[in-house]
Scaffold this motif. Sequence first.
Motif, mmCIF file in Angstrom:
data_model
loop_
_atom_site.group_PDB
_atom_site.id
_atom_site.type_symbol
_atom_site.label_atom_id
_atom_site.label_comp_id
_atom_site.label_asym_id
_atom_site.label_seq_id
_atom_site.Cartn_x
_atom_site.Cartn_y
_atom_site.Cartn_z
ATOM 1 N N CYS A 8 20.448 22.324 13.491
ATOM 2 C CA CYS A 8 20.189 20.954 13.997
ATOM 3 C C CYS A 8 21.289 19.974 13.628
ATOM 4 C CB CYS A 8 18.904 20.366 13.444
ATOM 5 S SG CYS A 8 17.615 21.484 13.121
ATOM 6 N N PHE A 9 22.179 20.361 12.740
ATOM 7 C CA PHE A 9 23.226 19.440 12.272
ATOM 8 C C PHE A 9 24.584 20.096 12.486
ATOM 9 C CE2 PHE A 9 19.439 18.238 9.944
ATOM 10 C CZ PHE A 9 19.516 16.853 9.873
ATOM 11 N N SER A 10 25.639 19.292 12.478
ATOM 12 C CA SER A 10 26.970 19.888 12.633
ATOM 13 C C SER A 10 27.377 20.605 11.344
ATOM 14 C CB SER A 10 27.991 18.800 12.985
ATOM 15 O OG SER A 10 28.051 17.839 11.953
ATOM 16 N N GLN A 11 26.814 20.174 10.221
ATOM 17 C CA GLN A 11 27.111 20.827 8.939
ATOM 18 C C GLN A 11 25.955 20.555 7.984
ATOM 19 O OE1 GLN A 11 30.633 19.271 6.941
ATOM 20 N NE2 GLN A 11 30.084 20.346 5.055
ATOM 21 N N VAL A 12 25.540 21.584 7.238
ATOM 22 C CA VAL A 12 24.515 21.370 6.213
ATOM 23 C C VAL A 12 25.087 21.787 4.867
ATOM 24 C CG1 VAL A 12 22.208 22.006 5.381
ATOM 25 C CG2 VAL A 12 22.604 21.754 7.832
ATOM 26 N N THR A 13 25.133 20.858 3.925
ATOM 27 C CA THR A 13 25.579 21.203 2.572
ATOM 28 C C THR A 13 24.432 20.895 1.615
ATOM 29 O OG1 THR A 13 26.326 19.023 1.865
ATOM 30 C CG2 THR A 13 27.888 20.345 3.146
ATOM 31 N N SER A 14 24.599 21.322 0.361
ATOM 32 C CA SER A 14 23.553 20.996 -0.605
ATOM 33 C C SER A 14 24.181 20.595 -1.933
ATOM 34 C CB SER A 14 22.632 22.193 -0.802
ATOM 35 O OG SER A 14 23.362 23.295 -1.260
ATOM 36 N N TYR A 15 23.446 19.782 -2.667
ATOM 37 C CA TYR A 15 23.862 19.434 -4.024
ATOM 38 C C TYR A 15 22.684 19.689 -4.961
ATOM 39 C CZ TYR A 15 25.826 17.366 -8.079
ATOM 40 O OH TYR A 15 26.300 17.220 -9.354
ATOM 41 N N VAL A 16 22.888 20.591 -5.929
ATOM 42 C CA VAL A 16 21.821 20.958 -6.864
ATOM 43 C C VAL A 16 22.129 20.344 -8.228
ATOM 44 C CG1 VAL A 16 20.566 22.870 -7.958
ATOM 45 C CG2 VAL A 16 21.508 23.154 -5.638
ATOM 46 N N PHE A 17 21.188 19.562 -8.752
ATOM 47 C CA PHE A 17 21.384 18.974 -10.089
ATOM 48 C C PHE A 17 20.366 19.590 -11.052
ATOM 49 C CE2 PHE A 17 17.683 16.177 -10.420
ATOM 50 C CZ PHE A 17 17.263 16.099 -9.105
ATOM 51 N N PRO A 18 20.627 19.518 -12.363
ATOM 52 C CA PRO A 18 19.691 20.116 -13.319
ATOM 53 C C PRO A 18 18.351 19.380 -13.298
ATOM 54 C CG PRO A 18 21.764 19.475 -14.382
ATOM 55 C CD PRO A 18 21.781 18.883 -13.017
ATOM 56 N N ALA A 19 17.249 20.145 -13.235
ATOM 57 C CA ALA A 19 15.917 19.539 -13.139
ATOM 58 C C ALA A 19 15.614 18.692 -14.369
ATOM 59 C CB ALA A 19 14.859 20.631 -12.983
ATOM 60 N N GLY A 20 14.841 17.644 -14.176
ATOM 61 C CA GLY A 20 14.368 16.850 -15.314
ATOM 62 C C GLY A 20 14.697 15.381 -15.176
ATOM 63 N N GLU A 21 13.765 14.561 -15.667
ATOM 64 C CA GLU A 21 13.911 13.105 -15.630
ATOM 65 C C GLU A 21 15.223 12.655 -16.284
ATOM 66 O OE1 GLU A 21 11.480 10.882 -14.356
ATOM 67 O OE2 GLU A 21 12.682 9.145 -14.936
ATOM 68 N N GLU A 22 15.677 13.388 -17.297
ATOM 69 C CA GLU A 22 16.893 12.957 -18.016
ATOM 70 C C GLU A 22 18.138 13.005 -17.124
ATOM 71 O OE1 GLU A 22 14.981 15.554 -18.632
ATOM 72 O OE2 GLU A 22 16.082 17.275 -19.431
ATOM 73 N N HIS A 23 18.004 13.650 -15.959
ATOM 74 C CA HIS A 23 19.149 13.670 -15.027
ATOM 75 C C HIS A 23 19.003 12.670 -13.887
ATOM 76 C CE1 HIS A 23 20.997 16.983 -17.108
ATOM 77 N NE2 HIS A 23 19.795 17.528 -17.210
ATOM 78 N N LYS A 24 17.913 11.884 -13.922
ATOM 79 C CA LYS A 24 17.740 10.852 -12.893
ATOM 80 C C LYS A 24 18.522 9.624 -13.360
ATOM 81 C CE LYS A 24 14.054 8.079 -11.764
ATOM 82 N NZ LYS A 24 12.644 7.737 -11.481
ATOM 83 N N ASN A 25 19.829 9.710 -13.267
ATOM 84 C CA ASN A 25 20.652 8.607 -13.778
ATOM 85 C C ASN A 25 21.918 8.446 -12.931
ATOM 86 O OD1 ASN A 25 22.522 10.606 -14.564
ATOM 87 N ND2 ASN A 25 21.517 10.844 -16.552
ATOM 88 N N LEU A 26 22.724 7.453 -13.301
ATOM 89 C CA LEU A 26 23.907 7.135 -12.489
ATOM 90 C C LEU A 26 24.974 8.225 -12.544
ATOM 91 C CD1 LEU A 26 24.222 3.286 -13.185
ATOM 92 C CD2 LEU A 26 23.490 4.390 -11.064
ATOM 93 N N ASP A 27 24.988 9.035 -13.622
ATOM 94 C CA ASP A 27 25.966 10.135 -13.683
ATOM 95 C C ASP A 27 25.712 11.130 -12.559
ATOM 96 O OD1 ASP A 27 27.131 9.094 -15.960
ATOM 97 O OD2 ASP A 27 25.698 10.111 -17.280
ATOM 98 N N THR A 28 24.438 11.450 -12.354
ATOM 99 C CA THR A 28 24.114 12.394 -11.272
ATOM 100 C C THR A 28 24.409 11.757 -9.910
ATOM 101 O OG1 THR A 28 22.346 13.214 -12.697
ATOM 102 C CG2 THR A 28 22.348 13.996 -10.431
ATOM 103 N N VAL A 29 24.080 10.476 -9.771
ATOM 104 C CA VAL A 29 24.373 9.783 -8.502
ATOM 105 C C VAL A 29 25.865 9.876 -8.203
ATOM 106 C CG1 VAL A 29 24.407 7.534 -7.339
ATOM 107 C CG2 VAL A 29 22.412 8.200 -8.703
ATOM 108 N N LYS A 30 26.681 9.658 -9.235
ATOM 109 C CA LYS A 30 28.139 9.704 -9.069
ATOM 110 C C LYS A 30 28.579 11.077 -8.554
ATOM 111 C CE LYS A 30 32.277 9.117 -11.940
ATOM 112 N NZ LYS A 30 32.661 10.353 -12.621
ATOM 113 N N ARG A 31 27.971 12.137 -9.103
ATOM 114 C CA ARG A 31 28.345 13.483 -8.651
ATOM 115 C C ARG A 31 27.940 13.712 -7.199
ATOM 116 N NH1 ARG A 31 26.252 14.885 -13.800
ATOM 117 N NH2 ARG A 31 27.964 14.417 -15.231
ATOM 118 N N VAL A 32 26.813 13.149 -6.797
ATOM 119 C CA VAL A 32 26.425 13.306 -5.386
ATOM 120 C C VAL A 32 27.412 12.526 -4.500
ATOM 121 C CG1 VAL A 32 24.569 13.157 -3.666
ATOM 122 C CG2 VAL A 32 23.978 13.512 -6.064
#
Length: 358
Positions: A57-81
């Motif tokens: 359905c899309f021209s390209q599908v990629t994925s970004y996997v981050f380590p599970a857990g609330e401690e990764h819900k932060n700006l560092d992970t956002v930056k990596r995305v």
Amino acid sequence: VCRDGAPIYDIVLEDSFDRLPEEMERLGSQGRKLCIVTDSNVAPLYLEAVEKLLSGCFSQVTSYVFPAGEEHKNLDTVKRVYEHLIQNRFDRKDWLAALGGGVTGDLCGFTAATYLRGVDFIQIPTTLLSQVDSSIGGKTGVDFDCYKNMVGAFHMPKLVYANVSALKTLPPEQFSAGMGEVIKHGLIRDREYYEWILENKEAVRNRELSVCRRLICGSNRIKRQVVEADPTEQNERAVLNFGHTLGHAVEKLKDFSMLHGHCVALGALAALDICVKRGMVPEAEADRYRETMEYFDMPVSVGGLTKEAVVAATKNDKKMEAGVIKFILLDRLGHAYVDRTVTDEEMKDALDAVMERP
Ligand code: NAD
Ligand code: ZN
């Protein structure tokens, strides 16, 4: 299928991921790129299947996997995305999809709200909590230092696609925590729904698919009604915070070692005690609620804290307005309202109902 014709966006309830392609194409996915954001627990379970389904359905599908857990819900992970999106040349027309629980939804939603001043995103919630609560309503955000959800934005998803079957793999304690928010929906808005949950509690606990679907549908309807009446929480939306004033305080003092839904349920039990003492709810109802919490394996008390510390921790809550706490109470079972008169003494008395004695 439970699709209620939404003015803002659709919430689709399904028993599989199979109808995702159809929904995406309906929304105009052709020629766009998609980045699926998911965590390290959900990726091995569902990423491959979802990627495969959506690749056409899309021209390209990629994925970004981050380590599970609330401690990764932060700006560092956002930056990596952001870095991943830039490397893959994502532009304003491309989409993100959050595949996972509330942590993934909040993180991916915030990234979508801010990347290039906002791109579209889809919620594919896979926890009970995210299917009934966090994926709906457009609140996104991340934690900052020790402050929860300190940085965020309102950003509505284009679609919420919940596969109820995905709940089968959810760890029992996560299901139990999700029930904390589900039961809260009944308490604040819909006595009939509350009674229905109690009547069907065995089937719910056994995660019977048809009952879970009705459960999620019922909760969604309540969350959405409240949110649509007041999208940016000027007033009415605050009733969703029932159980959250004391619940958040406990959650914070316990360094987030207890699950959010469990803290909310405890906070609701304490709030019900205030309602009982003010003569708005019969004591037998508070007892019945406590028994229901036990049935769903929620903790009904917490140790190692003092009442004074919990009350003090409510003071820097986001639910404060001009120094006054907006406490949510029930004036009857199934109806919540914002109360600005709850005193520290009342809170301390209520905490007796949920605190283990040292
Ligand atoms: P979560 O996203 O951390 O998921 C809980 C755990 O279950 C994680 O370990 C995850 O990897 C795993 N998991 C997810 N789906 C699974 C599946 N189908 N099978 C097996 N394992 C699975 O937590 P949550 O409880 O879904 O969400 C909590 C977060 O939601 C908090 O950060 C909270 O602040 C946020 N929240 C946001 C809103 C909102 O309106 N935006 C509302 C409530 C809560
Ligand atoms: Zn909550």
